[in-house]
Every structure is written in C-alpha cells, then in structure tokens.
Write an enzyme that holds these catalytic residues in place. Structure first.
Site, PDB file in Angstrom:
ATOM      1  N   LYS A   1       1.147   1.761  -4.753  1.00 21.08           N
ATOM      2  CA  LYS A   1      -0.015   1.261  -4.020  1.00 21.08           C
ATOM      3  C   LYS A   1      -0.605   0.028  -4.702  1.00 21.08           C
ATOM      4  O   LYS A   1      -1.113  -0.880  -4.040  1.00 21.08           O
ATOM      5  CB  LYS A   1      -1.044   2.376  -3.870  1.00 21.08           C
ATOM      6  CG  LYS A   1      -0.521   3.563  -3.064  1.00 21.08           C
ATOM      7  CD  LYS A   1      -1.507   4.716  -3.045  1.00 21.08           C
ATOM      8  CE  LYS A   1      -0.925   5.931  -2.322  1.00 21.08           C
ATOM      9  NZ  LYS A   1       0.261   6.494  -3.027  1.00 21.08           N
TER      10      LYS A   1
ATOM     11  N   CYS B   1      -1.260  13.518  -1.506  1.00 23.05           N
ATOM     12  CA  CYS B   1      -0.005  13.870  -0.826  1.00 23.05           C
ATOM     13  C   CYS B   1       0.096  15.392  -0.773  1.00 23.05           C
ATOM     14  O   CYS B   1       1.032  15.997  -1.301  1.00 23.05           O
ATOM     15  CB  CYS B   1       1.205  13.243  -1.515  1.00 23.05           C
ATOM     16  SG  CYS B   1       1.380  13.639  -3.262  1.00 23.05           S
TER      17      CYS B   1
END
Length: 226
Positions: A47, A157
């Site tokens: 990210k 996640c």
C-alpha cells in the site's frame, strides 16, 4: 490445479514496472484523498508503494525492521520513494498532526483463506479477541493524533465482524469527534456487491470468481470533525 508463477520472472519485474498485490488489498489506498499520507503498520509495503506511485509523500511506519526490508528493496527496484520509520505505532507521534492516514491493522487474516488455508487452523477465537483489542487501541491512537478534518482509512484482511463491522461501530461510539465517510459505488467500479448499507466495504473470496476471486477485506473511512 492452480499454476504457480515466479513473480520475479514476470516481464517488467526487474525494471521496476510492477509489484504484486491481491486486488482487494489494492482498494484501501485508492480511497484515501489526495495528498501526503502516513501508512500505519505498513510492512511489507504494497500500500505504501501504491501511495508513492500516486505521487504522494509517504511515511511508511512499522515496528518490524525485517519486514520493512522488503519495502526498501521494492522502493529501490521501482524507483519510488517513501520515508521509512521503524517504530511501534502505538508509541509513535508525528511532528505534525496528519491529515491522511491509512491504518492496515494487524488482524486474523481469515480473508486470505483461499490462498493460505492453514490460517483456519492457526487462528483461534482467542486470537481474534486479542487482535480486536489491539485494533481498538490503534484506532484510538490514530484518532488522537490526527488533525481536524483529517481522513483515516481503516482496513483488515479479515472476515470476522469483531475486526470489521463491530470494530467500526464501537469506534464511532467511543469517538463522537469522528464520522463515517461513506465509500460510494463510483469509487469502486465493478464492486457494488462489496458495499454495505453503511458505506463500508466487505470483499469476499467469492467476489470476482471468474477472475480467481478476491481476498476477504473490510474497509471503512472516517473524517475527524473539526
């Protein structure tokens, strides 16, 4: 049987033209408004690379120097730049209150079961409880240090509501100085099915099945009320 691919053998890898992320993992960085950003719990750094590729100044923070080494390697390979900070997120405060934060919190990783089926055996309800407590502390710390009108994207996640929907509900109850900044369908083309009624994102392994599926992710976005 799924064919395995050596990522380093892909065309363009050595030239720094690509890095690898699950499609769901690429969504949170797309939901942060333009401008400088801090990536909390950044390692291994996918990210942070995304944010840097958007032309932002990025601070990539993680307590694991070993895991951040992968980010350093990828930054060199891709020619991108980010400021790397090795520190425990709960004990770190920037010199200036940040306006944009991505918090990819440590979680049970049950959303990655399609790629890592052993996760179902390795993680227990006790682990989820402990991780949810850590996520709450991280959310509160980031909330405390953020600038007024700043935006935070929170993601895990995980498929567990304790780490997603329940976590967000409790945070907004604790922090009346924050409001949900609903994510809209035009921000996630082709993923309308992943948006819930509150404007949060819940991707499932069954989404995009024809393309091989997605990791399970939960994403919420908040604004600190001035």
């Amino acid at each position: 049987m799924t064919k395995l691919t050596d990522v380093t053998a892909l065309e363009g890898f050595d030239e720094g033209r690509l890095w690898v992320q699950d499609a769901a993992a690429s969504l949170p960085a797309r939901l942060l408004p333009e401008g400088d950003a801090i990536d909390f719990c950044a390692a291994p750094g996918g990210k942070s690379l995304q944010l840097a590729a958007q032309g932002r100044h990025v601070v990539a923070l993680d307590r694991s120097a070993r895991r951040l080494a992968r980010l350093r390697e990828n930054l060199i390979r891709t020619g991108l730049d980010a400021e790397i900070v090795v520190s425990d997120a709960l004990n770190w405060t920037p010199k200036q209150a940040p306006k944009r934060v991505l918090l990819d919190a440590p979680c049970s990783a049950t959303g990655t079961l399609r790629r890592h089926p052993d996760t179902g055996w390795l993680k227990s309800p006790v682990d989820v409880e402990k991780l949810a407590a850590l996520q709450s502390k991280l959310l509160d710390h980031v909330a405390h240090i953020m600038a007024d009108d700043g935006v935070m994207v929170y993601c895990v996640c995980s498929l567990e509501p304790e780490e997603g929907e329940d976590q967000v509900r409790a945070f907004l109850q604790r922090r009346p100085d924050f409001e949900r900044m609903a994510i809209t369908p035009d921000e996630l083309p082709g993923l309308d099915m992943a948006l819930n009624k509150d404007g949060d994102v819940r991707t499932l392994p069954s989404h995009w099945a024809v393309q091989g599926g997605l990791d399970g992710f939960f994403i919420a976005r908040f604004r600190k009320i001035a």
